[in-house]
Design a protein around this motif. Structure first.
Motif, mmCIF file in Angstrom:
data_model
loop_
_atom_site.group_PDB
_atom_site.id
_atom_site.type_symbol
_atom_site.label_atom_id
_atom_site.label_comp_id
_atom_site.label_asym_id
_atom_site.label_seq_id
_atom_site.Cartn_x
_atom_site.Cartn_y
_atom_site.Cartn_z
ATOM 1 N N TYR A 34 27.235 -17.967 3.708
ATOM 2 C CA TYR A 34 26.029 -17.607 4.181
ATOM 3 C C TYR A 34 25.764 -17.685 5.718
ATOM 4 C CZ TYR A 34 20.849 -18.424 5.170
ATOM 5 O OH TYR A 34 19.648 -18.294 5.682
ATOM 6 N N HIS A 35 26.465 -18.632 6.412
ATOM 7 C CA HIS A 35 26.343 -18.814 7.622
ATOM 8 C C HIS A 35 26.956 -17.592 8.756
ATOM 9 C CE1 HIS A 35 26.469 -20.603 11.762
ATOM 10 N NE2 HIS A 35 27.542 -20.428 11.789
ATOM 11 N N LEU A 36 27.979 -17.215 8.162
ATOM 12 C CA LEU A 36 28.792 -16.246 8.686
ATOM 13 C C LEU A 36 27.917 -14.964 8.678
ATOM 14 C CD1 LEU A 36 32.799 -16.728 7.574
ATOM 15 C CD2 LEU A 36 31.304 -17.058 10.008
ATOM 16 N N LEU A 37 27.297 -14.525 7.236
ATOM 17 C CA LEU A 37 26.732 -13.251 7.092
ATOM 18 C C LEU A 37 25.296 -13.167 7.948
ATOM 19 C CD1 LEU A 37 27.689 -12.501 3.426
ATOM 20 C CD2 LEU A 37 28.321 -11.372 5.629
ATOM 21 N N GLN A 38 24.748 -14.509 7.761
ATOM 22 C CA GLN A 38 23.413 -14.519 8.323
ATOM 23 C C GLN A 38 23.233 -14.630 9.755
ATOM 24 O OE1 GLN A 38 20.974 -13.525 6.870
ATOM 25 N NE2 GLN A 38 19.078 -14.221 8.256
ATOM 26 N N ASP A 40 26.321 -15.334 12.082
ATOM 27 C CA ASP A 40 27.643 -15.038 13.068
ATOM 28 C C ASP A 40 28.424 -13.931 12.450
ATOM 29 O OD1 ASP A 40 29.233 -15.558 15.124
ATOM 30 O OD2 ASP A 40 30.175 -17.431 14.424
ATOM 31 N N ARG A 41 28.065 -12.834 12.402
ATOM 32 C CA ARG A 41 28.858 -11.707 11.952
ATOM 33 C C ARG A 41 30.170 -11.498 12.764
ATOM 34 N NH1 ARG A 41 26.399 -7.693 7.643
ATOM 35 N NH2 ARG A 41 25.083 -9.211 6.501
ATOM 36 N N ASP A 42 29.813 -11.551 13.910
ATOM 37 C CA ASP A 42 30.724 -11.489 14.899
ATOM 38 C C ASP A 42 31.861 -12.613 14.775
ATOM 39 O OD1 ASP A 42 31.889 -10.675 17.528
ATOM 40 O OD2 ASP A 42 31.246 -12.556 18.146
ATOM 41 N N GLY A 43 31.489 -13.705 14.429
ATOM 42 C CA GLY A 43 32.448 -14.687 14.358
ATOM 43 C C GLY A 43 33.384 -14.591 13.086
ATOM 44 N N ALA A 44 32.611 -13.799 11.861
ATOM 45 C CA ALA A 44 33.483 -13.403 10.987
ATOM 46 C C ALA A 44 34.535 -12.563 11.178
ATOM 47 C CB ALA A 44 32.366 -12.947 9.768
ATOM 48 N N LEU A 45 33.966 -11.759 11.929
ATOM 49 C CA LEU A 45 35.023 -10.468 12.263
ATOM 50 C C LEU A 45 35.954 -10.875 12.986
ATOM 51 C CD1 LEU A 45 32.558 -7.340 12.904
ATOM 52 C CD2 LEU A 45 34.130 -7.757 11.052
ATOM 53 N N ARG A 46 35.927 -11.845 13.955
ATOM 54 C CA ARG A 46 36.928 -12.397 14.981
ATOM 55 C C ARG A 46 37.668 -13.210 13.783
ATOM 56 N NH1 ARG A 46 34.929 -14.583 20.458
ATOM 57 N NH2 ARG A 46 33.350 -13.150 20.780
ATOM 58 N N LEU A 47 37.235 -14.001 12.936
ATOM 59 C CA LEU A 47 38.253 -14.795 12.060
ATOM 60 C C LEU A 47 38.916 -13.811 11.189
ATOM 61 C CD1 LEU A 47 39.176 -17.352 10.838
ATOM 62 C CD2 LEU A 47 37.088 -17.355 9.291
ATOM 63 N N SER A 48 38.418 -12.873 10.700
ATOM 64 C CA SER A 48 39.263 -11.760 9.840
ATOM 65 C C SER A 48 40.439 -11.364 10.891
ATOM 66 C CB SER A 48 38.391 -10.780 9.637
ATOM 67 O OG SER A 48 39.016 -9.655 9.126
#
Lengths: 200, 200
Positions: A34-38, A40-48
């Motif tokens: 939830y946190h990543l999608l709502q 920190d989408r940038d953080g999610a892509l960086r983690l990916s």
């Protein structure tokens, strides 16, 4: 379920993937997703991307088995290090801890684990044959066993020492004792007993 | 540092990326990175792909703002739901909790957050204007405010109720009281006081 308020499949897949991280249960995984999608989408892509780069770029050093992006790691290639000393540690994190002390200038051998027969981790898995081959090359004069002072770490240290016994090399273990800054009252009895028997 | 036993850059980048997950500090992130690279590279790749798919595939429902892979989510499109009831929740997780009770068959409006002026979260960020527009359409007869019973959730509930006051709609709040299965001795005093004043 048609018409239900179930989370989208991509969300469920993400929660499932996050649950494979150590120490992350289903509630934490849901919170992370939830946190990543709502927020920190940038953080999610960086983690990916970081995961992808790490998996494809990081291998084991051919000499010491630690993580590296080169065939042989920088520490093993460092000409300033004393090649007669070999410090055996369980993980790169332990290696980093020894390195931070700034007192050790020899080489390392990273087991990338510890003996744990119950979990199916045997001497092959911690690279003991490679360690023996390394010592047989003849340059190493002393092997400093710096596995953790846990039950499994002690068993591993014992196995390493036994394996090296027949070879012409000195095998030492990090000293056990009372940690600096601690009060005896709060130190466990086993540690105090060891500090007594190994007093100098 | 040349010759040092510092972790490879891809490892440091991975630790840094993992630290952006909520509740993950530097030690946990290091442990996760080590675990993934040493024991679960397949899990790491799956997580990488799941993150990528989620970020690119998941959007907000145009009607209720919850996460969905379609323009409008399945719950909003469900013809079996009572379109006169609108339940306002903070997050998709709260929505899922309400849904699991199996007692509510109306529609939802998901704020995707809560009012928190100190964190810069205002009425725009929780979609209050869209909620008002939705109610003004005229079909909704009752708005059930099911924000959390925390300080911020109560403030949010108050703001929602205030915003809807001028409209011809009934605004209700979930009942406060003693949780099922709990012993009074261990229930906090505020809850008991509420249960008294709202006794029936």
């Amino acid at each position: 379920m048609t018409g239900s308020a179930a989370p989208p499949d991509a969300m469920l897949a993400l929660v499932e993937a996050l649950r494979r991280l150590p120490g992350v249960g289903v509630k934490s995984a849901q919170r992370m997703a939830y946190h990543l999608l709502q927020h920190d989408r940038d953080g999610a892509l960086r983690l990916s991307q970081a995961l992808d780069h790490a998996v494809h770029g990081i291998r084991h050093c051919e000499r010491c088995h630690t993580f590296t992006e080169q065939p042989v790691c920088a520490a093993c290639l460092d000409p300033a290090r004393d090649t007669r000393l070999l410090c055996v540690v369980e993980t790169p994190a332990d290696q980093a801890a020894v390195e931070r002390t700034g007192t050790y200038r020899g080489l390392y051998f990273v087991l990338m684990g510890r003996l744990s027969p119950l979990d199916g981790v045997g001497v092959q898995d911690i690279g003991l044959p490679e360690l023996l081959a390394r010592v047989r090359e003849g340059e190493v004069r002393e092997v400093i066993v710096a596995t953790n002072f846990t039950a499994e770490g002690e068993v591993t240290a014992h196995a390493v020492a036994e394996a090296l016994r027949a070879l012409d090399v000195r095998v030492t273990r990090l000293a056990r004792g009372v940690p600096i800054g601690s009060e005896l009252e709060y130190v466990d009895l086993g540690t105090i007993a060891h500090a007594f028997s190994e007093r100098r």
